[in-house]
Scaffold this motif. Sequence first.
Motif, PDB file in Angstrom:
ATOM      1  N   UNK A 271       0.762  -1.317   0.022  1.00 40.11           N
ATOM      2  CA  UNK A 271       0.041  -0.065   0.014  1.00 40.11           C
ATOM      3  C   UNK A 271       1.003   1.249  -0.135  1.00 40.11           C
ATOM      4  N   UNK A 272       0.856   2.090  -1.035  1.00 34.05           N
ATOM      5  CA  UNK A 272       1.814   3.235  -1.380  1.00 34.05           C
ATOM      6  C   UNK A 272       1.244   4.292  -1.161  1.00 34.05           C
ATOM      7  N   UNK A 273       0.058   4.643  -1.078  1.00 36.36           N
ATOM      8  CA  UNK A 273      -0.371   5.995  -1.141  1.00 36.36           C
ATOM      9  C   UNK A 273      -0.622   6.263   0.470  1.00 36.36           C
ATOM     10  N   UNK A 274      -0.351   7.494   0.863  1.00 29.65           N
ATOM     11  CA  UNK A 274      -0.257   7.841   2.194  1.00 29.65           C
ATOM     12  C   UNK A 274      -1.759   7.720   3.058  1.00 29.65           C
ATOM     13  N   UNK A 275      -2.597   8.083   2.125  1.00 33.58           N
ATOM     14  CA  UNK A 275      -4.073   8.238   2.479  1.00 33.58           C
ATOM     15  C   UNK A 275      -4.795   6.764   2.648  1.00 33.58           C
ATOM     16  N   UNK A 276      -4.106   5.636   2.170  1.00 33.11           N
ATOM     17  CA  UNK A 276      -4.621   4.324   2.004  1.00 33.11           C
ATOM     18  C   UNK A 276      -4.404   3.775   3.550  1.00 33.11           C
ATOM     19  N   UNK A 277      -5.180   2.790   3.741  1.00 35.03           N
ATOM     20  CA  UNK A 277      -4.976   2.314   5.341  1.00 35.03           C
ATOM     21  C   UNK A 277      -4.899   0.649   5.274  1.00 35.03           C
ATOM     22  N   UNK A 278      -3.913   0.237   5.682  1.00 37.77           N
ATOM     23  CA  UNK A 278      -3.966  -1.419   5.752  1.00 37.77           C
ATOM     24  C   UNK A 278      -4.426  -1.699   7.163  1.00 37.77           C
TER      25      UNK A 278
END
Length: 367
Positions: A271-278
């Motif tokens: 997951x590379x985008x900062x706004x994405x959440x794992x």
Amino acid sequence: MLIMDAGKVNKDVILTRTGCIWFLWLNIAYSLYLCLRYFFYDDLVPSLPPIFILSLLLMLFSCWNLLLTSQLIKQQLYLTRAVLMLCAVIYGVIWALILHQLYRATHDIEWVMVISLLVLFPAVIAFHLSLNVIAAFVLPIILTLFINIAVLNPLHVLFHLVAYTLALGVVLSCRNVMMEWVRKAEASEQQNARLIQKLTRLADHDPLTGLANKRYLREYFHARTAQIAAESQVYLIMIDVDHFKRYNDVYGHLKGDECLVKVARCISDSVRNESDLAVRFGGEEFAVLLLNATPEIASQVCERIKTTLEKRAIPHESSDTAEWVTLSQGAARWQPGMSLDSLITAADQQLYWSKNHGRNQFSFYSS
Ligand SMILES: Nc1nc2c(ncn2[C@@H]2O[C@H](COP(=O)(O)OP(=O)(O)OP(=O)(O)O)[C@@H](O)[C@H]2O)c(=O)[nH]1
């Protein structure tokens, strides 16, 4: 620069500002007292004009400073320390002149000494953070009083000098006590901030993998979907480790835990985008929330998770799907107005489809 903006301000300056306002009000009260005293006592009458004029000056200067301070507060601006020192010198000189006139009018050095201590004490409290500002205010006053004491007869000079020096010592030692309180308050504030940070992390994250937990996903989802534009595309990917029960049965639960940590790392690395959440959703289930994505980006993330885990090649000898640990994934697109639970259900349906059609793959739902 006489004034600085809020961005350059440290906590000291803000605390000094609170002290300044208090100090200004006290000066207004004291000058009012000195002006009114004239109407009730006649010992000041011979030197009334200078004291009256100086007290009036003190009152007007304090009122003007109070107005200026409230304007600065409104505009989020702060006085620099140099300006504070200049003001402290002006106040010190005005008070030195007032005390000198009071002594000349009353010839009562003890009363004048008490008045001076009543003036010095609040200044030490108000400006306890800056020794320079205190010194700028205190020095003209002490100098004037010592000169006035020196003109007394020799026996009285010694007595009054010792008494006044002791009293000054008491007043100045209050600053040390205040500083100790401030240091303790700051230390406990920092400790509390660290504790809150730790508790927030514990409440929001899964302790095993370090990923966000379901509680945080819910909070994050509601906060972000309330902000984002209707045309933004949000995707939820649900991920489940294949045959994980068998993995635990063969390698044991501790190895199972280690495997989950590795899987979590593969997911968060993908997951590379900062706004994405794992997220660790629970057990051997994970999720990824993608904000501002497209169908292409969502499938790229699913593909990246799959290949990253393949590269890690965590052995799983009892898996029917592969020789290493694999994942099944299902993704669904969020529509404005859709609840998180509905989004999870939609993504889960795709996940089950992947499970039922051979595992180690991903499936999409885009309404
Ligand atoms: N080691 C470990 N195991 C866990 C943890 N949480 C859940 N599990 C195990 O994960 C396993 C999940 O098993 P199932 O729900 O049957 O799923 P599965 O074996 O992966 O089968 P499929 O999903 O159909 O591929 C159970 O044995 C749980 O005990 C955990 O934190 N650590």
